[in-house]
Motif scaffolding. Structure first.
Motif, short mmCIF file in Angstrom:
data_model
loop_
_atom_site.label_atom_id
_atom_site.label_comp_id
_atom_site.label_asym_id
_atom_site.label_seq_id
_atom_site.Cartn_x
_atom_site.Cartn_y
_atom_site.Cartn_z
N ALA A 133 5.59 50.61 63.76
CA ALA A 133 4.67 49.86 62.90
C ALA A 133 3.22 50.22 63.20
CB ALA A 133 4.90 48.35 63.08
N MET A 134 2.90 50.39 64.47
CA MET A 134 1.54 50.76 64.84
C MET A 134 1.13 52.09 64.21
SD MET A 134 -0.05 51.16 68.69
CE MET A 134 0.92 52.62 69.10
N LEU A 135 2.02 53.06 64.24
CA LEU A 135 1.72 54.36 63.63
C LEU A 135 1.61 54.25 62.11
CD1 LEU A 135 4.05 56.66 65.77
CD2 LEU A 135 1.57 56.33 65.98
N MET A 136 2.40 53.37 61.51
CA MET A 136 2.29 53.15 60.06
C MET A 136 0.90 52.67 59.69
SD MET A 136 5.99 51.32 59.35
CE MET A 136 5.58 50.89 57.65
N PHE A 137 0.37 51.73 60.45
CA PHE A 137 -0.96 51.21 60.16
C PHE A 137 -2.05 52.21 60.52
CE2 PHE A 137 1.28 47.09 60.37
CZ PHE A 137 0.89 46.59 59.14
N TYR A 138 -1.84 52.95 61.61
CA TYR A 138 -2.85 53.91 62.03
C TYR A 138 -3.07 54.98 60.97
CZ TYR A 138 -5.00 57.69 64.73
OH TYR A 138 -5.82 58.71 65.16
N PHE A 139 -1.99 55.60 60.53
CA PHE A 139 -2.13 56.66 59.53
C PHE A 139 -2.41 56.08 58.15
CE2 PHE A 139 0.41 58.83 62.83
CZ PHE A 139 -0.42 59.91 63.05
N GLY A 140 -1.92 54.86 57.88
CA GLY A 140 -2.19 54.25 56.58
C GLY A 140 -3.61 53.77 56.42
N SER A 141 -4.33 53.60 57.53
CA SER A 141 -5.71 53.10 57.44
C SER A 141 -6.71 54.17 57.06
CB SER A 141 -6.12 52.49 58.79
OG SER A 141 -6.15 53.48 59.81
N ALA A 142 -6.32 55.44 57.14
CA ALA A 142 -7.28 56.53 56.89
C ALA A 142 -7.89 56.46 55.50
CB ALA A 142 -6.59 57.87 57.11
N SER A 143 -7.16 55.95 54.53
CA SER A 143 -7.66 55.89 53.15
C SER A 143 -8.69 54.79 52.95
CB SER A 143 -6.49 55.67 52.18
OG SER A 143 -5.53 56.69 52.31
N TYR A 144 -8.86 53.91 53.94
CA TYR A 144 -9.71 52.73 53.75
C TYR A 144 -10.85 52.64 54.76
CZ TYR A 144 -5.44 51.50 51.27
OH TYR A 144 -4.34 51.52 50.44
N THR A 145 -11.04 53.69 55.57
CA THR A 145 -12.10 53.67 56.57
C THR A 145 -13.17 54.69 56.21
OG1 THR A 145 -10.87 55.27 57.91
CG2 THR A 145 -10.55 52.93 58.41
N PRO A 146 -14.42 54.45 56.64
CA PRO A 146 -15.49 55.42 56.39
C PRO A 146 -15.17 56.78 57.01
CG PRO A 146 -16.38 53.32 57.14
CD PRO A 146 -14.91 53.23 57.30
N GLY A 147 -15.29 57.82 56.23
CA GLY A 147 -15.01 59.16 56.72
C GLY A 147 -13.55 59.51 56.75
N GLY A 148 -12.70 58.57 56.36
CA GLY A 148 -11.27 58.83 56.34
C GLY A 148 -10.63 58.95 57.70
N HIS A 149 -11.25 58.34 58.72
CA HIS A 149 -10.69 58.40 60.06
C HIS A 149 -9.73 57.22 60.27
CE1 HIS A 149 -13.38 61.61 61.18
NE2 HIS A 149 -14.43 60.90 60.81
N PRO A 150 -8.52 57.47 60.69
CA PRO A 150 -7.61 56.35 60.98
C PRO A 150 -8.11 55.55 62.18
CG PRO A 150 -6.64 58.41 61.72
CD PRO A 150 -7.90 58.78 60.97
N THR A 151 -7.62 54.33 62.31
CA THR A 151 -8.12 53.47 63.38
C THR A 151 -7.00 52.61 63.96
OG1 THR A 151 -9.74 51.74 63.91
CG2 THR A 151 -8.73 51.64 61.73
N PHE A 152 -7.17 52.26 65.24
CA PHE A 152 -6.30 51.29 65.90
C PHE A 152 -6.98 49.93 66.05
CE2 PHE A 152 -4.39 55.25 67.62
CZ PHE A 152 -3.06 55.01 67.32
N ASN A 153 -8.19 49.81 65.53
CA ASN A 153 -8.96 48.57 65.66
C ASN A 153 -8.25 47.42 64.94
OD1 ASN A 153 -10.81 46.49 65.64
ND2 ASN A 153 -12.54 47.77 64.97
N LEU A 154 -7.78 46.44 65.67
CA LEU A 154 -7.03 45.34 65.06
C LEU A 154 -7.89 44.53 64.10
CD1 LEU A 154 -4.91 44.05 68.09
CD2 LEU A 154 -4.07 45.20 66.03
N LEU A 155 -9.18 44.39 64.42
CA LEU A 155 -10.05 43.64 63.52
C LEU A 155 -10.26 44.39 62.22
CD1 LEU A 155 -12.75 42.39 66.07
CD2 LEU A 155 -10.70 41.22 65.27
N GLN A 156 -10.45 45.70 62.31
CA GLN A 156 -10.63 46.51 61.11
C GLN A 156 -9.34 46.59 60.30
OE1 GLN A 156 -12.38 50.31 61.94
NE2 GLN A 156 -12.63 50.87 59.78
#
Length: 538
Positions: free
Chosen positions: A186-209
């Protein structure tokens, strides 16, 4: 503040390193050093109360929202992994509970005589892992601390446990590892899935973000549901709830008394905390879809655990199954949300508050119950309920303290166990009267097996088991541990606002954020359906 957060986590680790320089025969100096480390850690955790603003749940230094007193330091920047710590009204009570129970469990460890240095080192490393879980705000860091906690507990059960210690330790390890693998997916799903919604397209592990992305409807509803199922199973194993609970009775029965105190008082709370901190905020749509099933599982666990406890003849196994029952209230309280119903989210917030309070109350009462079982087991070396009786006449102070602690677990008004259960049942009534009635039935069953246990162990004309000459009065250390736990059970039962004031603003913000996340996911799904319908009509 940044130094304080790190000091709280790693003070036990520093203490463990110091113990390496002691002579292995210097048992008493090592014990007192480890005790001093747990005392310092507890005092440091109390320091978090000083700057805490109960009316404002936002971060003070950097305004990231939701967490106070945050710290962010680059750890593995190429992968957007940060040493990110913080606490709010949800994690702060559990941080205090962890350091408090660890201190008392260390006092209860005086009877450990086998490989004392190794035991103390593993104990302190375990405390570091537990505190790190409650303070981590980076998903990867959270996962690291979660795994750090696994190995010390495995060895503490496997080396210092009872006759079937290897079996219990391996079972605990395999169950927890299975949940960790699901969490990793699940963590990897969110990490790679977050790239489309972060500035610069960088994936993140930030729980708040990640939580903010979910609140704005960024993650696909189908992905949320799949990820929620993975996360829920991973955390449900730790709670533990039916049907993922079977490791718990074996681990408790074989673990030494202080480790049972830690296991019941703190480790089980990590499952509930993980659902509140990660599974719900990152998967609001998936959580809402699964809400009824979660409430039903929680209600069933309450009844199942109570009946299972009632059927036991092993004193410690009875207390272990009571934890399955009591933690069912936590799952019910977390999941009772009906955001479209009359009253909005008020009853859901009541359930959240009740679930949080139940975790704290159960941490105190269950640690106390396991300690009281350990006190008498150290004397007579058996736990057969059918061979007890008459302890009230032989050990009156012990029996009085035990009765008070067991009544706290029973949920007697005026003691800590009452508040959380009542809040959960009241909130559940707004969600489903039928399930609320089932959950309330657990109160009656709990009273049944607790009172029956008190009758078999402490009442009666005479003690029926072996070693009656060993039933000597409690020593000062034992009186202190049991007395402190009973005092806190009374204080929280009479003054529950001491915890509610810490939790209120953070739980209100969480409930509001989850409602917005669900609505955003629904709107996104509706937009996608409209586009598909339009294309089909063409």
């Amino acid at each position: 503040m940044a130094l304080l957060l790190s000091a709280i986590i790693f003070a036990p680790t520093i203490g463990a390193i110091l113990l390496l320089f002691f002579d292995r025969k210097a048992i008493e100096p090592m014990r007192y050093t480890a005790l001093a480390v747990t005392v310092v850690t507890f005092l440091l955790s109390l320091g978090l109360l000083v700057p805490f603003d109960t009316a404002m749940p936002d971060i003070q230094p950097n305004g990231e929202g939701g967490i106070q007193a945050g710290i962010v330091v680059e750890w593995i920047p190429d992968w957007e992994i940060f040493y990110r710590l913080g606490y709010d009204g949800i994690s702060l009570p559990l941080i205090l509970l962890t350091s408090f129970i660890s201190l008392l469990a260390m006092l209860a460890s005086w009877n450990i005589t086998k490989q004392v240095r190794g035991y103390l080192i593993l104990f302190l490393l375990l405390e570091t892992g537990m505190l790190g879980v409650f303070l981590a705000l980076d998903f990867f860091l959270f996962y690291v601390f979660w795994e750090v906690m696994l190995l010390p507990m495995y060895f503490l059960i496997g080396i210092w446990g009872g006759p079937r210690k290897e079996y219990a330790a391996i079972k605990f390890f395999l169950y927890t590892l299975a949940g960790s693998i699901l969490m990793l997916i699940a963590m990897l799903m969110f990490y790679f899935g977050s790239a489309s919604y972060t500035p610069g397209g960088h994936p993140t592990f930030n729980l708040l973000q990640l939580g903010e992305i979910a609140r704005e409807g960024g993650f696909d509803p189908g992905m949320q549901l799949a990820a929620f199922i993975l996360l829920f199973i991973g955390f449900a194993i730790k709670i533990p709830t039916f049907p993922f609970h079977t490791w718990l009775p074996d681990a408790h029965v074989e673990a030494p008394t202080p480790i049972s105190m830690i296991l019941a008082g703190v480790l089980l709370k990590m499952g509930g905390y993980g659902i509140i901190r990660i599974a719900f905020p990152l998967c609001p749509h998936g959580a809402y879809v699964a809400a009824w099933a979660l409430v039903a599982i929680g209600a069933f666990s309450i009844i199942y655990g109570a009946f299972a406890a009632m059927a036991q003849t092993d004193f410690k196994r009875l207390v272990a199954y009571s934890s399955v029952s009591h933690m069912g209230y936590v799952l019910v309280g977390i999941a009772v949300w009906q955001i479209h119903e009359l009253g909005g989210t008020d009853y859901w917030q009541m359930g959240m508050m009740g679930a949080m309070f139940q975790m704290i109350a159960h941490g105190i009462s269950s640690a106390g119950m396991f300690f009281m079982v350990g006190v008498v087991y150290d004397r007579v070396h058996h736990r057969d309920l059918n061979r007890f009786g008459g302890l009230a006449g032989l050990m009156p102070l012990y029996s009085g303290l035990a009765a008070g602690i067991f009544f706290a677990g029973l949920g007697l008004p005026g003691l800590c166990g009452f508040i959380g259960e009542v809040f959960v049942v009241l909130s559940a009534w707004n969600y489903s009267p039928a399930l609320a009635i089932v959950a309330a039935g657990g109160v009656i069953l709990t009273a049944g097996y607790i009172l029956w246990t008190l009758q078999r162990v402490y009442l009666g004309a005479e003690y029926k088991g072996p070693h009656p000459e060993a039933l000597t009065p409690m020593v000062g250390r034992e009186i202190f541990v049991a007395g402190v736990l009973l005092v806190f059970a009374i204080v929280l039962g009479v003054f529950p606002f001491l915890m509610f004031d810490l939790m209120d603003a953070s739980t209100a913000q969480l409930v509001q954020s989850l409602e917005q996340g669900y609505q955003a996911a629904e709107a996104k799904a509706a937009d996608v359906a409209a586009v598909l319908k339009e294309r089909l009509l063409r």
